[in-house]
Scaffold this motif. Structure first.
Motif, PDB file in Angstrom:
ATOM      1  N   PRO A 161       8.277  57.215  41.927  1.00 28.75           N
ATOM      2  CA  PRO A 161       9.657  57.395  41.481  1.00 28.75           C
ATOM      3  C   PRO A 161       9.430  56.018  40.821  1.00 28.75           C
ATOM      4  CG  PRO A 161       8.291  56.794  43.753  1.00 28.75           C
ATOM      5  CD  PRO A 161       7.366  56.774  43.507  1.00 28.75           C
ATOM      6  N   ILE A 162      11.230  55.750  40.425  1.00 33.63           N
ATOM      7  CA  ILE A 162      11.564  54.532  40.040  1.00 33.63           C
ATOM      8  C   ILE A 162      12.474  54.167  40.445  1.00 33.63           C
ATOM      9  CG2 ILE A 162      10.104  55.436  37.295  1.00 33.63           C
ATOM     10  CD1 ILE A 162      14.048  55.642  38.108  1.00 33.63           C
ATOM     11  N   LEU A 163      13.241  52.787  39.864  1.00 38.49           N
ATOM     12  CA  LEU A 163      14.445  52.094  40.115  1.00 38.49           C
ATOM     13  C   LEU A 163      14.884  52.366  39.089  1.00 38.49           C
ATOM     14  CD1 LEU A 163      12.974  49.135  42.838  1.00 38.49           C
ATOM     15  CD2 LEU A 163      14.473  51.827  43.293  1.00 38.49           C
ATOM     16  N   LEU A 164      16.574  52.260  39.193  1.00 31.31           N
ATOM     17  CA  LEU A 164      17.554  51.791  37.988  1.00 31.31           C
ATOM     18  C   LEU A 164      17.923  50.243  38.316  1.00 31.31           C
ATOM     19  CD1 LEU A 164      19.070  56.052  36.865  1.00 31.31           C
ATOM     20  CD2 LEU A 164      17.408  54.083  35.799  1.00 31.31           C
ATOM     21  N   LYS A 165      17.844  49.845  37.553  1.00 26.88           N
ATOM     22  CA  LYS A 165      18.817  48.369  38.408  1.00 26.88           C
ATOM     23  C   LYS A 165      19.716  48.122  37.277  1.00 26.88           C
ATOM     24  CE  LYS A 165      16.079  45.793  40.039  1.00 26.88           C
ATOM     25  NZ  LYS A 165      14.161  45.038  40.940  1.00 26.88           N
ATOM     26  N   ALA A 166      20.802  47.190  37.112  1.00 25.91           N
ATOM     27  CA  ALA A 166      22.362  46.590  36.652  1.00 25.91           C
ATOM     28  C   ALA A 166      21.271  45.225  35.952  1.00 25.91           C
ATOM     29  CB  ALA A 166      22.873  46.114  37.777  1.00 25.91           C
ATOM     30  N   ALA A 167      21.535  45.563  35.144  1.00 23.35           N
ATOM     31  CA  ALA A 167      21.014  44.303  33.862  1.00 23.35           C
ATOM     32  C   ALA A 167      22.282  43.373  34.009  1.00 23.35           C
ATOM     33  CB  ALA A 167      21.049  44.024  32.306  1.00 23.35           C
ATOM     34  N   ALA A 168      23.052  43.192  34.651  1.00 25.64           N
ATOM     35  CA  ALA A 168      23.516  41.393  34.724  1.00 25.64           C
ATOM     36  C   ALA A 168      24.004  41.176  36.148  1.00 25.64           C
ATOM     37  CB  ALA A 168      24.811  41.917  33.934  1.00 25.64           C
ATOM     38  N   GLY A 169      23.214  41.841  37.455  1.00 27.60           N
ATOM     39  CA  GLY A 169      23.774  41.391  38.122  1.00 27.60           C
ATOM     40  C   GLY A 169      23.497  41.441  39.158  1.00 27.60           C
ATOM     41  N   ALA A 187      21.879  59.688  38.656  1.00 23.14           N
ATOM     42  CA  ALA A 187      21.398  58.515  39.337  1.00 23.14           C
ATOM     43  C   ALA A 187      22.422  56.946  38.228  1.00 23.14           C
ATOM     44  CB  ALA A 187      20.119  58.058  39.824  1.00 23.14           C
ATOM     45  N   LEU A 188      21.883  57.326  36.883  1.00 27.54           N
ATOM     46  CA  LEU A 188      21.604  56.631  36.026  1.00 27.54           C
ATOM     47  C   LEU A 188      23.517  56.817  35.403  1.00 27.54           C
ATOM     48  CD1 LEU A 188      20.636  55.089  34.135  1.00 27.54           C
ATOM     49  CD2 LEU A 188      20.832  57.126  31.873  1.00 27.54           C
ATOM     50  N   ARG A 189      24.496  57.139  35.464  1.00 30.41           N
ATOM     51  CA  ARG A 189      25.603  57.909  35.951  1.00 30.41           C
ATOM     52  C   ARG A 189      26.111  57.033  37.382  1.00 30.41           C
ATOM     53  NH1 ARG A 189      24.700  63.068  34.249  1.00 30.41           N
ATOM     54  NH2 ARG A 189      25.581  63.531  36.725  1.00 30.41           N
ATOM     55  N   THR A 190      25.964  57.125  38.131  1.00 29.38           N
ATOM     56  CA  THR A 190      26.227  55.801  39.390  1.00 29.38           C
ATOM     57  C   THR A 190      25.351  54.729  39.353  1.00 29.38           C
ATOM     58  OG1 THR A 190      25.990  58.561  40.747  1.00 29.38           O
ATOM     59  CG2 THR A 190      26.347  55.972  41.888  1.00 29.38           C
ATOM     60  N   ALA A 191      24.288  54.381  38.836  1.00 33.79           N
ATOM     61  CA  ALA A 191      24.403  52.845  38.126  1.00 33.79           C
ATOM     62  C   ALA A 191      25.272  51.760  37.843  1.00 33.79           C
ATOM     63  CB  ALA A 191      22.656  52.589  38.641  1.00 33.79           C
ATOM     64  N   ARG A 192      25.158  52.468  36.176  1.00 32.37           N
ATOM     65  CA  ARG A 192      26.138  52.106  35.609  1.00 32.37           C
ATOM     66  C   ARG A 192      27.445  52.614  35.423  1.00 32.37           C
ATOM     67  NH1 ARG A 192      23.861  56.298  30.033  1.00 32.37           N
ATOM     68  NH2 ARG A 192      22.374  54.023  29.291  1.00 32.37           N
ATOM     69  N   SER A 193      28.014  52.912  36.739  1.00 33.71           N
ATOM     70  CA  SER A 193      29.089  52.642  36.996  1.00 33.71           C
ATOM     71  C   SER A 193      29.422  51.494  38.273  1.00 33.71           C
ATOM     72  CB  SER A 193      29.735  54.241  38.352  1.00 33.71           C
ATOM     73  OG  SER A 193      31.347  53.717  38.530  1.00 33.71           O
ATOM     74  N   GLU A 194      28.462  51.645  38.949  1.00 30.17           N
ATOM     75  CA  GLU A 194      28.091  50.562  39.715  1.00 30.17           C
ATOM     76  C   GLU A 194      28.055  49.186  39.345  1.00 30.17           C
ATOM     77  OE1 GLU A 194      25.712  49.277  43.606  1.00 30.17           O
ATOM     78  OE2 GLU A 194      26.844  51.085  43.942  1.00 30.17           O
ATOM     79  N   PHE A 199      30.065  44.137  37.801  1.00 31.49           N
ATOM     80  CA  PHE A 199      29.917  42.800  37.475  1.00 31.49           C
ATOM     81  C   PHE A 199      30.435  43.090  35.643  1.00 31.49           C
ATOM     82  CE2 PHE A 199      26.421  44.039  39.431  1.00 31.49           C
ATOM     83  CZ  PHE A 199      26.176  43.285  40.545  1.00 31.49           C
ATOM     84  N   GLY A 200      31.523  43.881  35.580  1.00 38.14           N
ATOM     85  CA  GLY A 200      32.373  44.018  34.446  1.00 38.14           C
ATOM     86  C   GLY A 200      30.839  44.011  32.807  1.00 38.14           C
ATOM     87  N   ASP A 201      29.410  44.661  33.601  1.00 34.60           N
ATOM     88  CA  ASP A 201      28.722  45.724  32.797  1.00 34.60           C
ATOM     89  C   ASP A 201      28.139  46.258  32.848  1.00 34.60           C
ATOM     90  OD1 ASP A 201      26.168  44.777  31.236  1.00 34.60           O
ATOM     91  OD2 ASP A 201      26.347  42.858  31.207  1.00 34.60           O
ATOM     92  N   GLY A 202      28.045  47.160  31.976  1.00 31.62           N
ATOM     93  CA  GLY A 202      27.190  49.067  32.752  1.00 31.62           C
ATOM     94  C   GLY A 202      25.905  48.784  32.269  1.00 31.62           C
ATOM     95  N   ARG A 203      25.447  47.832  31.700  1.00 38.18           N
ATOM     96  CA  ARG A 203      24.296  47.892  31.229  1.00 38.18           C
ATOM     97  C   ARG A 203      23.006  48.698  32.201  1.00 38.18           C
ATOM     98  NH1 ARG A 203      22.447  43.061  28.547  1.00 38.18           N
ATOM     99  NH2 ARG A 203      23.973  41.593  30.048  1.00 38.18           N
ATOM    100  N   VAL A 204      22.255  48.918  31.983  1.00 32.86           N
ATOM    101  CA  VAL A 204      20.757  49.223  33.053  1.00 32.86           C
ATOM    102  C   VAL A 204      19.187  49.131  32.918  1.00 32.86           C
ATOM    103  CG1 VAL A 204      20.292  51.015  34.940  1.00 32.86           C
ATOM    104  CG2 VAL A 204      23.046  50.722  34.463  1.00 32.86           C
TER     105      VAL A 204
END
Length: 518
Positions: A161-169, A187-194, A199-204
């Motif tokens: 398994p892997i983790l997708l994580k917000a770059a700015a949060g 999961a990528l779409r959800t992580a970016r949206s959240e 944080f006003g920054d969708g980078r993951v």
């Protein structure tokens, strides 16, 4: 008391709310500093407003129009004559733009510099910095993901398994656990949206999931005179959806040799970025004993009281002293960890209903006390709990000569703690303290998912005090009497409707609390 007459500030604006604002007000008062509170429309009667020397309204309930409004906060500083700003945690605490705005306005920011915040606040940049300083990091990407195809390729290279994580949060937002390739696109779409919403920054970016693992963090603090020290570690593995619920110090599994390796790596990293003020380095500790750097939180942490219990150091006062240009009041050699401390976060959430946020009015409040018990709280009888902000209401912290005594003391304190009128996580905390695996320190970050099951608390369990227990009945009766006395006091001291300045009943007669609107 500190001699503050030569300090560059004597009045501190607290750019926050709730229990952390109350905590900072208390630190200021002990040092002889004046405090300035801010409040949104729904927080007009909040405890931090009542306790501060001055308080100013800054806008509607929505945080973006009040607690996140930099222009209004700076205007309050100008009107009040505050010379320094303490951000607490959350809101603008790790916002480099806010730091720069404070400095440009001639204010002293109680926290790390904008440059340090930028270096550590962007997670992929922080990973690169940590690696350059020789600190082990979780295997994964060193840059943000460009698209779904790149994510799939990197995930295959790392292995699920892997983790997708917000770059700015931080704070558990914008994180998704992915078990296989089929789950990754959604999961990528959800992580970016959240991440964008939080944080006003969708980078993951992507990391290998280290599982099972424990979440260990190291408290450090540095002054502008070149002194950098650590204050031991905290165990933060009891989490739900990456949100911490219980913290303790020291970690029951970190032995001296491991502690030395972890803390040495932290001090090396902190020195490499010229960091000044308090901060926390977070790690994952794998089952094989290897630890991996996650991030630095460039602020005071929610769980700082357990470190204060075990070291005797007031971290908030040290933050203020460092911001005033003073050196640390202690050396590394003078730090001695004593006993064990545990913190339970008490939030306005319904643990019986998937921890959904709750609201209401605090009708009855009985807070625990006695040996080794501390309550950092924003509560009082009659308080209306809003839904607009983080649901944390209070923190119950206990200290014992060892972990066993701390757990026993927490069980006693939780039985005394009564909050009626608002659904809280008190039943969950009582349940947890009775669990054999928790008592044996046999857990990882997966503990709640493994033990909580469907997320429904079985109130027939002996861990939850019966409604008819003597302790609970005594607490409820005492709280009802206290509530009635409080209501009568409010009626006696209610200010006239045309009064623009209220006398604060929390202060001496010689001190007043002005409530003003911007």
């Amino acid at each position: 008391m500190e001699n503050i007459s030569q300090w560059p500030f004597q009045k501190v604006l607290i750019a926050n709310r709730g229990e952390i604002a109350v905590r900072i007000i208390r630190a200021c008062r002990e040092l002889g500093l004046q405090s300035v509170a801010v409040y949104s429309e729904v927080d007009r009667q909040a405890l931090h407003v009542r306790m501060a020397d001055e308080a100013y309204a800054i806008g509607p309930a929505a945080a973006v129009q009040s607690y996140l409004n930099i222009d209004k906060l700076l205007e309050v500083a100008r009107l009040s004559g505050a010379q320094a700003v303490h951000p607490g945690y959350g809101f603008l605490a790790e916002n480099a733009q806010f730091v720069e705005a404070c400095v440009q306005a001639g204010l002293i920011f109680v926290g790390p510099s904008a440059q340090a915040q930028r270096t550590m606040g962007e997670k992929t940049a922080a990973r690169r910095t940590a690696q350059a300083a020789g600190v082990p990091i979780v295997p994964g990407a060193m840059t943000d993901l460009e698209d779904e195809a790149q994510a799939l390729t990197l995930a295959e290279q790392l292995g699920y398994p892997i983790l997708l994580k917000a770059a700015a949060g931080g704070g558990g937002k914008g994180i998704r656990f992915v078990r296989n390739p089929d789950e990754l696109p959604a999961a990528l779409r959800t992580a970016r949206s959240e991440a964008q919403n939080a944080f006003g920054d969708g980078r993951v970016y992507i990391e290998k999931a280290v599982t099972p693992a424990r979440h260990i963090e190291v408290q450090f603090i540095a002054d502008s005179h070149g002194h950098v020290v650590h204050l031991g570690e905290r165990e933060c593995s009891i989490q739900r959806r990456h949100q911490k619920l219980i913290e303790e110090s020291p970690s029951p599994v970190v032995q001296p040799e491991l502690r030395e390796r972890m803390t040495s790596s932290v001090l090396s990293l902190v020195r490499s970025i010229n960091y000044v003020n308090a901060g926390t380095a977070e790690f994952l500790l794998g089952a094989d004993g290897h630890f991996y750097f996650l991030e630095i939180n460039a602020r005071i942490q929610v769980e700082h009281p357990v470190t204060e219990w075990c070291t005797g150091i007031d971290l908030v006062q040290e933050q203020l002293r460092i911001a005033a240009g003073l050196p640390l009041s202690f050396t590394q050699e003078e730090i001695v960890l004593r006993g064990a401390a545990i913190e339970c976060r008490i939030s306005a959430e319904d643990p019986d209903n998937h921890f959904l946020p709750a609201t209401g009015t605090v009708l009855v409040l009985q807070e625990p006390s006695g040996p080794g018990v501390r309550v950092d709280s924003s509560l009082y009888p009659g308080l209306q709990v809003p839904l607009f902000y983080d649901p944390l209401l209070s923190k119950l912290i206990v200290w014992g000569r060892d972990r066993a005594q701390a757990i026993a003391r927490m069980q006693r304190a939780l039985a005394e703690y009564q909050i009626l009128g608002v659904q809280t996580t008190l039943p969950f905390a009582r349940w947890l303290m009775q669990q054999p695996r928790f008592q044996a320190a046999d857990f990882s970050t997966d503990f709640i998912a493994e033990e909580w099951g469907t997320g429904t608390l079985n109130t027939s369990e002996p861990s939850a005090p019966e409604a008819s227990s003597p302790e609970q009945m005594a607490a409820i009766i005492g709280a009802l009497l206290a509530h009635e006395e409080h209501e009568q006091e409010l009626k006696r001291r209610q200010p006239s409707s045309d009064s623009q300045t209220q006398k604060s009943r929390w202060l001496d007669a010689s001190r007043s609390s002005g409530l003003r609107r911007l």
